[in-house]
Scaffold this motif. Structure first.
Motif, short mmCIF file in Angstrom:
data_model
loop_
_atom_site.label_atom_id
_atom_site.label_comp_id
_atom_site.label_asym_id
_atom_site.label_seq_id
_atom_site.Cartn_x
_atom_site.Cartn_y
_atom_site.Cartn_z
N ILE A 216 0.84 -1.20 0.00
CA ILE A 216 0.00 0.00 0.00
C ILE A 216 0.87 1.25 0.00
N TYR A 217 1.92 1.23 0.84
CA TYR A 217 2.82 2.38 0.91
C TYR A 217 3.45 2.65 -0.46
N LEU A 218 3.92 1.61 -1.12
CA LEU A 218 4.57 1.77 -2.43
C LEU A 218 3.60 2.35 -3.45
N LEU A 219 2.37 1.86 -3.44
CA LEU A 219 1.39 2.36 -4.41
C LEU A 219 1.00 3.80 -4.08
N ASP A 220 0.85 4.10 -2.80
CA ASP A 220 0.51 5.48 -2.41
C ASP A 220 1.61 6.46 -2.79
N HIS A 221 2.85 5.95 -2.88
CA HIS A 221 3.98 6.82 -3.21
C HIS A 221 4.44 6.62 -4.66
N ARG A 222 3.52 6.17 -5.48
CA ARG A 222 3.69 6.12 -6.94
C ARG A 222 4.90 5.28 -7.36
N ASP A 223 5.02 4.12 -6.76
CA ASP A 223 6.04 3.17 -7.20
C ASP A 223 5.37 1.82 -7.49
N PRO A 224 4.49 1.80 -8.50
CA PRO A 224 3.76 0.56 -8.78
C PRO A 224 4.67 -0.57 -9.28
N ALA A 225 5.80 -0.22 -9.89
CA ALA A 225 6.70 -1.27 -10.37
C ALA A 225 7.26 -2.08 -9.21
N ALA A 226 7.67 -1.39 -8.14
CA ALA A 226 8.18 -2.11 -6.96
C ALA A 226 7.07 -2.91 -6.30
N GLN A 255 -2.01 1.23 -12.47
CA GLN A 255 -1.10 2.37 -12.43
C GLN A 255 -0.02 2.27 -13.50
N LEU A 256 0.39 1.04 -13.80
CA LEU A 256 1.44 0.84 -14.81
C LEU A 256 0.88 0.80 -16.23
N GLY A 257 -0.45 0.85 -16.36
CA GLY A 257 -1.05 0.78 -17.68
C GLY A 257 -1.05 -0.62 -18.26
N HIS A 258 -0.95 -1.64 -17.40
CA HIS A 258 -0.93 -3.03 -17.86
C HIS A 258 -2.34 -3.62 -17.86
N ASP A 259 -2.48 -4.74 -18.49
CA ASP A 259 -3.75 -5.48 -18.51
C ASP A 259 -4.09 -5.94 -17.10
N THR A 260 -5.26 -5.58 -16.60
CA THR A 260 -5.68 -5.98 -15.25
C THR A 260 -6.43 -7.32 -15.25
N GLY A 261 -6.48 -7.96 -16.40
CA GLY A 261 -7.24 -9.21 -16.51
C GLY A 261 -6.88 -10.28 -15.48
N PRO A 262 -5.58 -10.58 -15.27
CA PRO A 262 -5.23 -11.62 -14.29
C PRO A 262 -5.75 -11.30 -12.88
N ALA A 263 -5.63 -10.04 -12.47
CA ALA A 263 -6.12 -9.65 -11.15
C ALA A 263 -7.64 -9.70 -11.10
N ASP A 264 -8.29 -9.26 -12.17
CA ASP A 264 -9.75 -9.30 -12.23
C ASP A 264 -10.26 -10.73 -12.10
N ALA A 265 -9.58 -11.65 -12.80
CA ALA A 265 -9.99 -13.06 -12.75
C ALA A 265 -9.81 -13.62 -11.35
N ALA A 266 -8.71 -13.25 -10.69
CA ALA A 266 -8.45 -13.75 -9.33
C ALA A 266 -9.47 -13.18 -8.35
N LEU A 267 -9.83 -11.91 -8.51
CA LEU A 267 -10.84 -11.31 -7.64
C LEU A 267 -12.20 -11.96 -7.85
N ALA A 268 -12.54 -12.26 -9.10
CA ALA A 268 -13.81 -12.93 -9.38
C ALA A 268 -13.83 -14.31 -8.75
N GLU A 269 -12.70 -15.00 -8.79
CA GLU A 269 -12.62 -16.32 -8.16
C GLU A 269 -12.77 -16.21 -6.65
N MET A 270 -12.16 -15.18 -6.06
CA MET A 270 -12.29 -14.97 -4.62
C MET A 270 -13.75 -14.74 -4.25
N LYS A 271 -14.47 -13.95 -5.02
CA LYS A 271 -15.88 -13.71 -4.75
C LYS A 271 -16.68 -15.01 -4.85
#
Length: 288
Positions: A216-226, A255-271
């Motif tokens: 969370i800290y890294l994302l809040d401080h604009r370091d999505p790559a890390a 934030q990185l402009g990448h495809d969010t598909g893998p995360a979306d699929a994992a979140l849907a599975e979690m639900k």
């Protein structure tokens, strides 16, 4: 929540803790100096100090039958006066200092008054200092939050420097909570060193809290790559069983402009798994 709502919640928690507290149960608790025990309940409690005055133990025990009125301002003030006198009479009593700190925090939540918040911070520091004198580190979350609330970064540095010195002498996992709470305090003050302390806590791999807060800290401080590098270093099951990380994974990809598909699929599975759990059957990750 409003100040009044927070005060009601805190009062109920304080009263519940008093009802559950007994000298025998307190003496069976485990010291944080040997490492965190139960992060899910906030912070682990320590054994009663060997020199805890009998008068303080008896006063805490009497809370069960006395049931003080701490929901009204006059009743809360009377109870604070009572514990101020007890703490002054027994200045090395950690139990008295802790109870006074909780009452003062409740008054600060209720009034929103800066002077009340400063008094709460002082009492938490007093309890923390007594613990340190016995080689234990306690109340790091409360002290960090209290010092942030009164904007006292100097005392934050001073207290946590001592905490890290004490915990550094024992089990390395004992550093986890002081590192995490110091990092949170530093982050609230906008201090760049927060990143180092979050990383040190994460590297201990005690539980998911250090991982989640660091990302969370890294994302809040604009370091999505890390952040993404850490998330993708986790095993598939580690990611999929941590709903916070799944949401952060999507945020990092976005934030990185990448495809969010893998995360979306994992979140849907979690639900889907949660829906299964609500029906009485928890559906684990694929392959289990």
């Amino acid at each position: 929540l409003s100040n009044a709502s927070r005060a009601v919640v805190a009062a109920l928690a304080l009263f519940g803790a008093a009802l559950l507290w007994t000298p025998s149960s307190a003496s069976a608790q485990t010291s944080l100096a040997t490492g965190p025990v139960d992060i899910n309940q906030g912070r682990s409690r320590a054994d009663l100090d060997p020199n805890e005055p009998e008068a303080v133990v008896q006063e805490i025990d009497r809370l069960i039958t006395r049931q003080p009125d701490i929901m009204s301002s006059p009743g809360l003030n009377r109870e604070i006066d009572r514990w101020q006198a007890l703490s002054a009479a027994y200045p090395t009593s950690r139990a008295a200092a802790e109870h006074l700190a909780r009452l003062a925090e409740l008054r600060a939540d209720h009034t929103g008054d800066l002077a009340a918040r400063r008094a709460s911070a002082e009492y938490w520091l007093q309890a923390g200092e007594i613990a340190l004198a016995h080689g234990a580190v306690r109340y790091t979350d409360k002290i960090s939050q209290a010092l942030v609330a009164i904007r006292d970064v100097a005392r934050l540095d001073e207290f946590f420097t001592r905490c890290l010195e004490v915990t550094g002498r024992g089990d390395p996992s004992g550093l986890y909570l002081p590192l995490l709470d110091y990092a949170a305090g530093l982050a609230a003050f906008g201090r760049p060193e927060a990143r180092t302390y979050f990383r040190r806590a994460y590297d201990l791999h005690v539980n998911e809290e250090g991982l989640n807060k660091y990302v969370i800290y890294l994302l809040d401080h604009r370091d999505p790559a890390a952040a993404l590098e850490i998330i993708e270093s986790l095993s598939d099951n580690e990611r999929r069983m941590n709903v916070v990380i799944l949401s952060l994974w999507r945020r990092a990809l976005e934030q990185l402009g990448h495809d969010t598909g893998p995360a979306d699929a994992a979140l849907a599975e979690m639900k889907r798994r949660f829906r299964g759990a609500q029906g009485g059957v928890f559906i684990g990750p694929p392959g289990r």
